[in-house]
Design an enzyme around this catalytic site. Structure first.
Site, PDB file in Angstrom:
ATOM      1  N   GLU A 103       0.846  -1.204   0.000  1.00 43.12           N
ATOM      2  CA  GLU A 103       0.000   0.000   0.000  1.00 43.12           C
ATOM      3  C   GLU A 103       0.883   1.257   0.000  1.00 43.12           C
ATOM      4  O   GLU A 103       0.612   2.223  -0.714  1.00 43.12           O
ATOM      5  CB  GLU A 103      -0.905  -0.006   1.229  1.00 43.12           C
ATOM      6  CG  GLU A 103      -1.981  -1.079   1.165  1.00 43.12           C
ATOM      7  CD  GLU A 103      -2.772  -1.242   2.447  1.00 43.12           C
ATOM      8  OE1 GLU A 103      -3.852  -1.839   2.387  1.00 43.12           O
ATOM      9  OE2 GLU A 103      -2.322  -0.786   3.513  1.00 43.12           O
ATOM     10  N   LYS A 121     -13.441   6.245  12.388  1.00 49.58           N
ATOM     11  CA  LYS A 121     -11.976   6.122  12.318  1.00 49.58           C
ATOM     12  C   LYS A 121     -11.249   7.460  12.456  1.00 49.58           C
ATOM     13  O   LYS A 121     -10.024   7.490  12.437  1.00 49.58           O
ATOM     14  CB  LYS A 121     -11.590   5.461  10.997  1.00 49.58           C
ATOM     15  CG  LYS A 121     -12.020   3.999  10.919  1.00 49.58           C
ATOM     16  CD  LYS A 121     -11.738   3.425   9.550  1.00 49.58           C
ATOM     17  CE  LYS A 121     -11.914   1.922   9.552  1.00 49.58           C
ATOM     18  NZ  LYS A 121     -11.729   1.346   8.209  1.00 49.58           N
TER      19      LYS A 121
HETATM   20  C1  5RP Z   1      -5.043  -2.928   4.966  1.00 47.40           C
HETATM   21  C2  5RP Z   1      -5.393  -1.549   5.370  1.00 47.40           C
HETATM   22  C3  5RP Z   1      -6.821  -1.157   5.308  1.00 47.40           C
HETATM   23  O1  5RP Z   1      -6.956  -0.023   4.530  1.00 47.40           O
HETATM   24  C4  5RP Z   1      -7.320  -0.871   6.691  1.00 47.40           C
HETATM   25  O2  5RP Z   1      -7.049  -1.985   7.520  1.00 47.40           O
HETATM   26  C5  5RP Z   1      -8.825  -0.573   6.700  1.00 47.40           C
HETATM   27  O3  5RP Z   1      -9.521  -1.737   6.444  1.00 47.40           O
HETATM   28  P1  5RP Z   1     -11.107  -1.764   6.335  1.00 47.40           P
HETATM   29  O4  5RP Z   1     -11.480  -0.949   5.149  1.00 47.40           O
HETATM   30  O5  5RP Z   1     -11.427  -3.219   6.181  1.00 47.40           O
HETATM   31  O6  5RP Z   1     -11.676  -1.193   7.611  1.00 47.40           O
HETATM   32  O7  5RP Z   1      -4.575  -0.739   5.719  1.00 47.40           O
HETATM   33  O8  5RP Z   1      -3.686  -3.198   5.182  1.00 47.40           O
END
Ligand code: 5RP
Length: 219
Positions: A103, A121
């Site tokens: 990422e 969040k």
């Molecule tokens: C994966 C990530 C995701 O973006 C993060 O965990 C958010 O996940 P979700 O959209 O399932 O809440 O960093 O490595």
């Protein structure tokens, strides 16, 4: 409105950033899955996508969206990804899905990072969510001792091997007052592949799904 509905609303709001004929960088996670589904509906309008994980590659493939190699695309105009925590100053914690290294690579190679989250969040100070750090397996204990010296409490994520064959330490830091500084210090620990602070290169746009609609914040 449920958390999933908020995620979906934020994800669908990101579609307006997709330019015709472009290659889109695509993150990982349940919020991004809604974005991938929306991308599938306009797939004829794009050239393809660069994926940040094997899971995302599989989902894109299933929908018939061509998955391209970042080495052949050059820099991208757009990267869309979720996050585990975000400040209104565009600093993020990511890596809950263990995909943080790829990422970070795709985010680094993209001109605009649109981050899609639900309102639960958003925090004033990062640190409620434990910070994921991808570590070379043989360095696990060494890195754990080093992050302890920085004030963190590391916990090995059980049963998880990343797409790159490494392990994840989830590190509890009470308050991350200086995310750029901590990101840099963690990067300098030998054996750390990447850490989940996206502060040096944070988001450019936050799309925050809430019961009242999607709020958009731009740098
Ligand atoms: C994966 C990530 C995701 O973006 C993060 O965990 C958010 O996940 P979700 O959209 O399932 O809440 O960093 O490595």
């Amino acid at each position: 409105m449920t958390q999933d509905q908020k995620k979906q609303a934020a994800a669908e709001a990101a579609i307006k950033y997709v330019e015709p004929g472009s290659v889109v960088g695509v993150g990982t996670g349940s919020t991004v899955n809604y974005f991938i589904d929306a991308l599938g509906r306009i797939k004829e309008r794009i050239e393809g996508a660069v994926a940040s994980s094997d899971a995302t590659t599989q989902r894109l493939n299933k929908l018939g969206i061509p998955v391209l190699d970042l080495n052949s695309t050059g820099d991208l105009n757009l990267y869309v990804d979720g996050a585990d925590e975000a400040t209104r100053q565009f600093a993020l914690i990511k890596g809950g899905g263990a995909a943080l290294t790829r990422e970070k690579i795709v985010a680094a190679a993209s001109r605009k990072f649109v981050c899609i989250i639900d309102d639960g969040k958003v925090v004033d100070v990062l640190g409620r969510f434990p910070l994921p750090i991808e570590v070379i397996p043989m360095a696990r204990s060494y890195v754990a001792r080093q992050v302890t010296q920085l004030g963190g409490q590391p916990v090995l994520r059980q049963g998880v091997t990343t797409d790159n064959g490494n392990v994840i330490l989830d590190v509890h830091f009470a308050h991350i007052e200086n995310p750029v500084g901590l990101e840099e210090r963690l990067n300098h620990i030998t054996g750390v592949v990447a850490n989940g602070l996206f502060a040096r290169r944070g988001a450019d746009v936050l799309l925050i799904g809430a019961s009242t609609g999607v709020t958009e914040l731009s740098v």
